[in-house]
Scaffold this active site. Structure first.
Site, PDB file in Angstrom:
ATOM      1  N   TYR A 108       0.833  -1.199   0.000  1.00 29.40           N
ATOM      2  CA  TYR A 108       0.000   0.000   0.000  1.00 29.40           C
ATOM      3  C   TYR A 108       0.865   1.245   0.000  1.00 29.40           C
ATOM      4  CZ  TYR A 108       0.816   0.909   5.002  1.00 29.40           C
ATOM      5  OH  TYR A 108       1.381   1.219   6.217  1.00 29.40           O
ATOM      6  N   ARG A 119       8.285   4.248  -4.577  1.00 28.00           N
ATOM      7  CA  ARG A 119       8.385   3.274  -3.487  1.00 28.00           C
ATOM      8  C   ARG A 119       7.388   2.130  -3.706  1.00 28.00           C
ATOM      9  NH1 ARG A 119       7.502   5.347   2.561  1.00 28.00           N
ATOM     10  NH2 ARG A 119       5.353   5.459   1.803  1.00 28.00           N
ATOM     11  N   ARG A 136      -7.638 -20.552  -2.623  1.00 28.70           N
ATOM     12  CA  ARG A 136      -6.674 -20.405  -1.525  1.00 28.70           C
ATOM     13  C   ARG A 136      -5.572 -21.464  -1.592  1.00 28.70           C
ATOM     14  NH1 ARG A 136      -5.298 -21.677   3.599  1.00 28.70           N
ATOM     15  NH2 ARG A 136      -4.615 -19.951   4.907  1.00 28.70           N
ATOM     16  N   LYS A 138       6.527  -1.895   1.934  1.00 31.88           N
ATOM     17  CA  LYS A 138       5.327  -1.304   2.542  1.00 31.88           C
ATOM     18  C   LYS A 138       4.158  -2.266   2.367  1.00 31.88           C
ATOM     19  CE  LYS A 138       3.143   3.208   3.216  1.00 31.88           C
ATOM     20  NZ  LYS A 138       3.203   3.186   4.668  1.00 31.88           N
ATOM     21  N   GLU A 159      11.504   2.353  14.477  1.00 26.63           N
ATOM     22  CA  GLU A 159      10.570   3.355  13.946  1.00 26.63           C
ATOM     23  C   GLU A 159       9.253   3.211  14.681  1.00 26.63           C
ATOM     24  OE1 GLU A 159       9.367   2.598   9.871  1.00 26.63           O
ATOM     25  OE2 GLU A 159       9.469   0.436  10.178  1.00 26.63           O
ATOM     26  N   LEU A 189      10.939   1.360   7.406  1.00 32.11           N
ATOM     27  CA  LEU A 189      10.399   1.757   6.113  1.00 32.11           C
ATOM     28  C   LEU A 189      11.086   3.066   5.711  1.00 32.11           C
ATOM     29  CD1 LEU A 189       8.106   1.206   3.975  1.00 32.11           C
ATOM     30  CD2 LEU A 189       6.889   3.041   5.148  1.00 32.11           C
TER      31      LEU A 189
HETATM   32  N1  PDD Z   1       2.509   5.099   7.469  1.00 31.50           N
HETATM   33  N2  PDD Z   1       7.105   3.664   9.062  1.00 31.50           N
HETATM   34  C1  PDD Z   1       5.957   2.968   9.001  1.00 31.50           C
HETATM   35  C2  PDD Z   1       5.894   1.613   9.635  1.00 31.50           C
HETATM   36  C3  PDD Z   1       4.842   3.513   8.336  1.00 31.50           C
HETATM   37  O1  PDD Z   1       3.701   2.800   8.247  1.00 31.50           O
HETATM   38  C4  PDD Z   1       4.933   4.806   7.761  1.00 31.50           C
HETATM   39  C5  PDD Z   1       3.776   5.434   7.020  1.00 31.50           C
HETATM   40  C6  PDD Z   1       6.149   5.505   7.870  1.00 31.50           C
HETATM   41  C7  PDD Z   1       6.334   6.880   7.273  1.00 31.50           C
HETATM   42  O2  PDD Z   1       6.361   6.830   5.866  1.00 31.50           O
HETATM   43  P1  PDD Z   1       5.849   8.054   4.966  1.00 31.50           P
HETATM   44  O3  PDD Z   1       6.619   9.244   5.425  1.00 31.50           O
HETATM   45  O4  PDD Z   1       6.175   7.650   3.601  1.00 31.50           O
HETATM   46  O5  PDD Z   1       4.373   8.225   5.227  1.00 31.50           O
HETATM   47  C8  PDD Z   1       7.212   4.885   8.510  1.00 31.50           C
HETATM   48  C9  PDD Z   1       1.351   5.510   6.727  1.00 31.50           C
HETATM   49  C10 PDD Z   1       1.115   6.985   6.763  1.00 31.50           C
HETATM   50  C11 PDD Z   1       0.159   4.696   7.192  1.00 31.50           C
HETATM   51  O6  PDD Z   1       0.333   3.494   7.376  1.00 31.50           O
HETATM   52  O7  PDD Z   1      -0.930   5.251   7.357  1.00 31.50           O
END
Ligand code: PDD
Length: 285
Positions: free
Chosen positions: A33, A52, A100, A149, A182, A207
């Site tokens: 996503y 990405r 499945r 992601k 993170e 990430l």
């Molecule tokens: N989350 N680390 C994780 C685990 C994340 O899920 C996200 C983003 C980030 C920051 O990435 P970015 O700056 O590209 O948004 C770091 C999104 C916003 C979400 O899951 O809603």
């Protein structure tokens, strides 16, 4: 106004926008996503988010269901049809629908794609930014490919819920060496007592946040001292400032970590200044 969702080629009212029960996203979290900020009806840093996305898909050997240009048009159309000025656009691609079976389905199985857009409470976010938010720390029990992601977010969901139950807004994952990796949906930063901005390098342990990448440019442009290195929880407790970054929160000051005040317990000047500066450096599509 009913919300409009794009699902596999059609724009539908959300209540009619459904996916198949044998979608591999539903059954195996077999998908990826992206989330982009929408500001003034513009999509922020779309090109980097799509780059990405392509990388995440390639790592999982899922084919891109349409060209990047076509995807950008669908995202824009979702923003327009939902009349989003300030909010988020969410896009998800899975390996598609198949009987499945854990192994990949036959070649040619069409990936599934869903795009939604919604408004964010900007004033509410600004109020939170003015006060700063609390985070807790939790062991990082995720898999080793968090650089992808992926929609497999169960540890992130549990961490965020633990934060909520402890009166905090985010959970910071901590690796076995005691270093912060993170947040459950954001990247983590501190500012040392000496004024150096510190964030973990974007290896496989985190990430590679798009907000993080853009903010690194801002920090360099401003001539701030910067170190991309892991930092421990103890170092974060003793930091002058802490903050987090994500597409939905931009730069958000952190004022408590595990119930201990960070610095003087108020949003720090570096985080506040970086938040104010961020959108001058971002791309507006
Ligand atoms: N989350 N680390 C994780 C685990 C994340 O899920 C996200 C983003 C980030 C920051 O990435 P970015 O700056 O590209 O948004 C770091 C999104 C916003 C979400 O899951 O809603």
């Amino acid at each position: 106004m009913s919300r409009i969702t794009y699902v596999n080629g059609r724009y539908l009212p959300q209540r009619e926008a459904t996916v198949h029960v044998e979608d591999r996203g539903y059954q195996f979290s077999d998908g990826v996503y992206e989330v982009c900020e929408v500001r003034g009806a513009h999509i922020i840093d779309q090109r980097r988010h799509l780059a990405r996305l392509k990388r995440s898909l390639a790592e999982l050997e899922i084919t891109m269901p349409m060209t990047e240009t076509a995807l950008a048009i669908v995202m824009r159309e979702c923003v327009r049809r939902n009349r989003v000025r300030d909010g988020l656009v969410y896009l998800q691609i899975t390996r598609g629908v198949a009987r499945r079976d854990h192994a990949f389905p036959p070649p040619g199985t069409a990936p599934s794609i869903v795009v939604t857009a919604r408004t964010l409470n900007v004033a509410g976010n600004e109020r939170i930014a003015a006060e700063g938010l609390a985070v807790i720390t939790v062991p990082d029990n995720r898999w080793e490919r968090v650089d992808i992601k992926s929609i497999s977010l169960l540890p992130n969901v549990l961490a965020k819920q633990a934060a909520r139950e402890r009166g905090a807004k985010e959970a910071w994952f901590v690796d076995r060496g005691g270093h912060v990796t993170e947040g459950s949906s954001s990247n983590a930063w501190i500012v040392t007592m000496g004024g150096t901005v510190v964030t973990r390098p974007a290896d496989n342990g985190i990430l590679r946040g798009i907000t993080r990448s853009v903010l690194l440019d801002v920090i360099k442009a401003q001539g701030l001292k910067l170190e991309e290195r892991p930092f421990t929880v103890e170092e974060a407790y003793g930091a002058r400032e802490a903050f987090l970054t994500s597409a939905s929160q931009i730069v958000m000051p952190v004022v408590r970590i595990d119930d201990r005040p960070v610095g003087n317990g108020a949003p720090g000047s570096v985080a506040t200044a970086l938040r104010a500066e961020f959108h001058r450096h971002a791309d507006w599509a």
